[in-house]
Design a protein around this motif. Structure first.
Motif, PDB file in Angstrom:
ATOM      1  N   ILE A 160       0.912  -1.252   0.177  1.00  0.00           N
ATOM      2  CA  ILE A 160       0.175   0.746  -0.122  1.00  0.00           C
ATOM      3  C   ILE A 160       0.751   1.196   0.293  1.00  0.00           C
ATOM      4  CG2 ILE A 160      -0.550   0.314   2.738  1.00  0.00           C
ATOM      5  CD1 ILE A 160      -2.987   0.954   0.106  1.00  0.00           C
ATOM      6  N   SER A 161       0.874   1.935  -1.089  1.00  0.00           N
ATOM      7  CA  SER A 161       1.390   3.446  -0.292  1.00  0.00           C
ATOM      8  C   SER A 161       1.183   4.156   0.676  1.00  0.00           C
ATOM      9  CB  SER A 161       1.018   4.400  -1.727  1.00  0.00           C
ATOM     10  OG  SER A 161       0.291   4.432  -2.180  1.00  0.00           O
ATOM     11  N   GLY A 162       1.672   5.210   0.991  1.00  0.00           N
ATOM     12  CA  GLY A 162       1.116   6.003   2.097  1.00  0.00           C
ATOM     13  C   GLY A 162       0.928   5.789   3.141  1.00  0.00           C
ATOM     14  N   THR A 163      -0.332   6.096   3.344  1.00  0.00           N
ATOM     15  CA  THR A 163      -0.975   5.777   4.928  1.00  0.00           C
ATOM     16  C   THR A 163      -3.020   6.060   4.256  1.00  0.00           C
ATOM     17  OG1 THR A 163      -0.870   8.159   5.806  1.00  0.00           O
ATOM     18  CG2 THR A 163       0.662   7.138   6.097  1.00  0.00           C
ATOM     19  N   VAL A 164      -3.484   5.119   5.441  1.00  0.00           N
ATOM     20  CA  VAL A 164      -4.579   4.813   5.279  1.00  0.00           C
ATOM     21  C   VAL A 164      -5.014   5.683   6.524  1.00  0.00           C
ATOM     22  CG1 VAL A 164      -4.750   3.546   3.415  1.00  0.00           C
ATOM     23  CG2 VAL A 164      -3.941   3.292   5.272  1.00  0.00           C
ATOM     24  N   GLY A 165      -6.413   5.159   6.429  1.00  0.00           N
ATOM     25  CA  GLY A 165      -7.233   5.919   7.624  1.00  0.00           C
ATOM     26  C   GLY A 165      -7.517   7.621   8.026  1.00  0.00           C
ATOM     27  N   ASP A 166      -6.448   8.374   7.245  1.00  0.00           N
ATOM     28  CA  ASP A 166      -6.763   9.723   7.635  1.00  0.00           C
ATOM     29  C   ASP A 166      -7.859  10.438   6.682  1.00  0.00           C
ATOM     30  OD1 ASP A 166      -3.702   9.622   8.915  1.00  0.00           O
ATOM     31  OD2 ASP A 166      -3.592   9.250   6.513  1.00  0.00           O
ATOM     32  N   ALA A 167      -8.529  10.199   5.815  1.00  0.00           N
ATOM     33  CA  ALA A 167      -9.386  11.002   4.781  1.00  0.00           C
ATOM     34  C   ALA A 167     -10.364  10.987   5.883  1.00  0.00           C
ATOM     35  CB  ALA A 167     -10.014  10.317   3.562  1.00  0.00           C
ATOM     36  N   ALA A 168     -10.312   9.496   6.740  1.00  0.00           N
ATOM     37  CA  ALA A 168     -11.535   8.952   7.389  1.00  0.00           C
ATOM     38  C   ALA A 168     -11.945  10.165   8.118  1.00  0.00           C
ATOM     39  CB  ALA A 168     -12.085   7.469   7.599  1.00  0.00           C
ATOM     40  N   ALA A 169     -10.513   9.818   9.232  1.00  0.00           N
ATOM     41  CA  ALA A 169     -10.426  10.395  10.447  1.00  0.00           C
ATOM     42  C   ALA A 169     -11.012  11.757  10.557  1.00  0.00           C
ATOM     43  CB  ALA A 169      -8.916  10.877  11.121  1.00  0.00           C
ATOM     44  N   GLY A 170     -10.293  12.351   9.145  1.00  0.00           N
ATOM     45  CA  GLY A 170     -11.154  14.002   8.372  1.00  0.00           C
ATOM     46  C   GLY A 170     -12.770  13.620   8.525  1.00  0.00           C
ATOM     47  N   CYS A 212      -3.500  -4.373  -9.184  1.00  0.00           N
ATOM     48  CA  CYS A 212      -3.187  -2.702  -8.401  1.00  0.00           C
ATOM     49  C   CYS A 212      -5.023  -2.442  -8.623  1.00  0.00           C
ATOM     50  CB  CYS A 212      -2.906  -1.779  -9.366  1.00  0.00           C
ATOM     51  SG  CYS A 212      -2.777  -0.070  -8.479  1.00  0.00           S
ATOM     52  N   ILE A 213      -4.983  -1.502  -7.498  1.00  0.00           N
ATOM     53  CA  ILE A 213      -7.088  -1.019  -7.342  1.00  0.00           C
ATOM     54  C   ILE A 213      -6.407   0.340  -6.730  1.00  0.00           C
ATOM     55  CG2 ILE A 213      -7.391  -2.316  -5.568  1.00  0.00           C
ATOM     56  CD1 ILE A 213     -10.525  -2.338  -5.912  1.00  0.00           C
ATOM     57  N   ASP A 214      -7.125   1.785  -6.184  1.00  0.00           N
ATOM     58  CA  ASP A 214      -6.924   3.327  -6.110  1.00  0.00           C
ATOM     59  C   ASP A 214      -7.426   2.310  -4.809  1.00  0.00           C
ATOM     60  OD1 ASP A 214      -9.019   3.639  -7.602  1.00  0.00           O
ATOM     61  OD2 ASP A 214      -8.702   5.295  -7.045  1.00  0.00           O
ATOM     62  N   VAL A 215      -7.362   3.167  -3.583  1.00  0.00           N
ATOM     63  CA  VAL A 215      -8.385   2.436  -2.650  1.00  0.00           C
ATOM     64  C   VAL A 215      -9.407   4.237  -2.596  1.00  0.00           C
ATOM     65  CG1 VAL A 215      -7.992   2.674   0.033  1.00  0.00           C
ATOM     66  CG2 VAL A 215      -6.361   2.001  -1.360  1.00  0.00           C
ATOM     67  N   SER A 216     -10.370   3.298  -2.683  1.00  0.00           N
ATOM     68  CA  SER A 216     -11.780   4.931  -2.439  1.00  0.00           C
ATOM     69  C   SER A 216     -12.495   4.528  -1.318  1.00  0.00           C
ATOM     70  CB  SER A 216     -12.187   4.882  -3.596  1.00  0.00           C
ATOM     71  OG  SER A 216     -12.575   4.087  -4.347  1.00  0.00           O
ATOM     72  N   ASP A 217     -12.763   2.436  -1.025  1.00  0.00           N
ATOM     73  CA  ASP A 217     -13.957   2.526  -0.666  1.00  0.00           C
ATOM     74  C   ASP A 217     -13.404   1.786   0.715  1.00  0.00           C
ATOM     75  OD1 ASP A 217     -15.372   2.830  -2.690  1.00  0.00           O
ATOM     76  OD2 ASP A 217     -15.936   1.035  -3.299  1.00  0.00           O
ATOM     77  N   GLY A 218     -12.213   2.153   0.890  1.00  0.00           N
ATOM     78  CA  GLY A 218     -10.982   1.474   2.235  1.00  0.00           C
ATOM     79  C   GLY A 218     -10.506   0.713   2.065  1.00  0.00           C
ATOM     80  N   LEU A 219      -9.332   0.229   3.381  1.00  0.00           N
ATOM     81  CA  LEU A 219      -8.490  -1.213   2.275  1.00  0.00           C
ATOM     82  C   LEU A 219      -8.933  -2.305   2.296  1.00  0.00           C
ATOM     83  CD1 LEU A 219      -5.300  -2.142   2.316  1.00  0.00           C
ATOM     84  CD2 LEU A 219      -5.143  -1.288   4.662  1.00  0.00           C
ATOM     85  N   VAL A 220      -9.451  -2.837   3.485  1.00  0.00           N
ATOM     86  CA  VAL A 220     -10.360  -4.135   3.590  1.00  0.00           C
ATOM     87  C   VAL A 220     -11.171  -4.422   1.851  1.00  0.00           C
ATOM     88  CG1 VAL A 220     -12.121  -5.277   4.355  1.00  0.00           C
ATOM     89  CG2 VAL A 220      -9.849  -4.282   5.473  1.00  0.00           C
ATOM     90  N   ALA A 221     -12.196  -2.850   1.744  1.00  0.00           N
ATOM     91  CA  ALA A 221     -13.207  -3.308   0.568  1.00  0.00           C
ATOM     92  C   ALA A 221     -12.690  -3.821  -0.573  1.00  0.00           C
ATOM     93  CB  ALA A 221     -14.201  -1.872   0.518  1.00  0.00           C
ATOM     94  N   ASP A 222     -11.190  -3.071  -0.597  1.00  0.00           N
ATOM     95  CA  ASP A 222     -10.297  -2.123  -2.147  1.00  0.00           C
ATOM     96  C   ASP A 222     -10.070  -4.329  -2.275  1.00  0.00           C
ATOM     97  OD1 ASP A 222     -11.799  -0.529  -3.804  1.00  0.00           O
ATOM     98  OD2 ASP A 222     -10.549   0.962  -1.813  1.00  0.00           O
ATOM     99  N   LEU A 223      -8.145  -4.320  -0.832  1.00  0.00           N
ATOM    100  CA  LEU A 223      -8.410  -5.708  -1.098  1.00  0.00           C
ATOM    101  C   LEU A 223      -9.516  -6.443  -1.517  1.00  0.00           C
ATOM    102  CD1 LEU A 223      -5.317  -7.036  -1.001  1.00  0.00           C
ATOM    103  CD2 LEU A 223      -5.824  -7.079   1.740  1.00  0.00           C
ATOM    104  N   SER A 224     -10.292  -6.365  -0.957  1.00  0.00           N
ATOM    105  CA  SER A 224     -11.509  -7.655  -1.232  1.00  0.00           C
ATOM    106  C   SER A 224     -11.407  -7.579  -2.885  1.00  0.00           C
ATOM    107  CB  SER A 224     -12.706  -8.152  -0.236  1.00  0.00           C
ATOM    108  OG  SER A 224     -12.675  -7.944   0.571  1.00  0.00           O
ATOM    109  N   HIS A 225     -11.470  -6.133  -3.413  1.00  0.00           N
ATOM    110  CA  HIS A 225     -12.702  -6.393  -4.582  1.00  0.00           C
ATOM    111  C   HIS A 225     -10.881  -6.946  -5.777  1.00  0.00           C
ATOM    112  CE1 HIS A 225     -15.902  -3.985  -4.242  1.00  0.00           C
ATOM    113  NE2 HIS A 225     -15.019  -2.832  -4.051  1.00  0.00           N
ATOM    114  N   ILE A 226      -8.810  -6.700  -5.299  1.00  0.00           N
ATOM    115  CA  ILE A 226      -8.818  -7.733  -5.556  1.00  0.00           C
ATOM    116  C   ILE A 226      -8.821  -8.680  -5.697  1.00  0.00           C
ATOM    117  CG2 ILE A 226      -5.841  -8.109  -5.887  1.00  0.00           C
ATOM    118  CD1 ILE A 226      -5.556  -5.005  -5.858  1.00  0.00           C
ATOM    119  N   GLY A 263     -11.686   3.245   6.745  1.00  0.00           N
ATOM    120  CA  GLY A 263     -11.799   3.851   6.118  1.00  0.00           C
ATOM    121  C   GLY A 263     -12.330   4.643   4.427  1.00  0.00           C
ATOM    122  N   GLY A 264     -12.906   5.200   3.271  1.00  0.00           N
ATOM    123  CA  GLY A 264     -12.836   5.750   2.139  1.00  0.00           C
ATOM    124  C   GLY A 264     -12.129   6.625   1.683  1.00  0.00           C
TER     125      GLY A 264
END
Ligand code: ADP
Ligand code: MG
Length: 321
Positions: A160-170, A212-226, A263-264
């Motif tokens: 995964i690139s960068g960090t996740v969860g920040d937008a959901a916290a925002g 590859c997928i971009d994380v728009s719906d959340g890490l778990v949801a998008d990993l599930s898509h892959i 978080g998405g």
């Protein structure tokens, strides 16, 4: 000066500073019934579209500059996830009224990102109604570099690139479900309002990533898509999930993890790489100072996602319906 044509002329028919091949490929842009575009013979056309509706995809008091940025950025992120280079976009804009100050700010936001990423506005539609922004982006793809969701194989590393969860916290801060100091608030809200599509990273990984997928719906949801598309499962190391300094210091670490996993709106790239290519890729990416983290492994013997620690998932990514 409120008729449709002067609005288009004033706010959407601007001059570009940076002109790349996709600019020269515009035979006919804004001003006719449709755009006419040339394609290089060795590239495939990649097309995606996203709609943002006020009150659904952004809060009602979001600045027009941020709305424009996000509307284009989420599309750029889809192009990045496919391994495509941005070329052109169209804009379907529905406005409740003609508000020149709003239009100016919206146009500034759109123009800034459009110039920065060399993606050219070639047409659109302007209508009256509840505020809604639809952008359709078109990109150029070298067919050998396509990154589909379905390409993950047993044993591939998951990054995964960068960090996740920040937008959901925002979003949680804006909705007063979470309280942060002003600095941390602006960090998280800017992740939500000004997502940065990972186009440079995409250019580095597209030759070697298997999926590859971009994380728009959340890490778990998008990993599930892959995983679903690839008919695979995965093992994830929870302690490896990259959290920003803001999320790391949240008192409630369970909550931080929940933002990161479900978080998405992060628009990071989630991708898989076969072990033989992984070391070289990690070196290449680190040399360019692009943060990526290995968080697990694709495993055909696992059903869905297996975490190495107990995690409480509040909700399974963002659901639209
Ligand atoms: P038509 O009636 O033939 O569909 P329009 O009057 O809707 O054409 O649009 C005139 C021109 O302005 C077209 O080239 C169209 O692509 C462009 N256009 C309309 N709205 C926008 C917009 N919001 N952004 C960019 N271009 C636009
Ligand atoms: Mg027409």
């Amino acid at each position: 000066m409120t008729d449709e044509f002067s609005i288009i002329k004033k706010y959407f028919d601007w001059r570009y500073q940076a002109r790349f091949p996709a600019f020269d490929a515009i035979t006919l842009g804004i001003g006719d019934d449709a755009a006419v575009l040339d394609m290089p013979s060795d590239k495939q056309l990649v097309v995606c579209v996203d709609t943002l509706i006020e009150g659904v995809h952004f809060p009602e008091d979001t600045s027009p500059h941020a709305i424009a940025h996000k509307a284009l950025s989420v599309n750029l992120s889809d192009l990045a996830a496919m391994g495509a280079d941005p070329a052109w976009f169209t804009l379907a804009l529905t406005l409740p009224e003609v508000d020149e100050a709003w239009l100016q700010e919206f146009s500034n936001g759109l123009k800034a990102l459009s110039n920065q990423q060399a993606i050219y506005l070639v047409g659109g539609d302007t209508t009256k109604g509840k505020l809604s922004i639809t952008i359709q982006a078109m990109g150029w793809l070298d067919p050998t570099n396509v990154m589909k969701r379905s390409g993950a194989n047993h044993g591939d590393y998951i990054y995964i690139s960068g960090t996740v969860g920040d937008a959901a916290a925002g979003l949680a801060v804006l909705q007063q479900r979470l309280y942060l100091n002003p600095y941390d608030t602006s960090e998280c809200v800017s992740r939500l309002e000004y997502p940065q599509a990972r186009l440079s990273l995409s250019r580095l990984i597209r030759g070697s990533a298997s999926a590859c997928i971009d994380v728009s719906d959340g890490l778990v949801a998008d990993l599930s898509h892959i995983l679903n598309a690839s008919q695979m499962g995965a093992k994830i190391n929870v302690s490896q999930i990259p959290l920003s300094p803001v999320l790391k210091k949240l008192h409630n670490q369970q909550k931080a993890l929940e933002y990161a996993l479900t978080g998405g709106d992060d628009y990071e790239l989630l991708f898989t790489v076969k072990p033989a290519d992984a070391l070289l890729l990690e070196e290449l990416v680190q040399k360019r100072n692009m943060p990526i983290t290995a968080i697990g492994i694709v495993d055909k013997n696992v059903k869905g996602i297996e975490f190495d620690e107990d995690v409480a998932l509040g909700r399974d990514g963002y659901r639209h319906f």
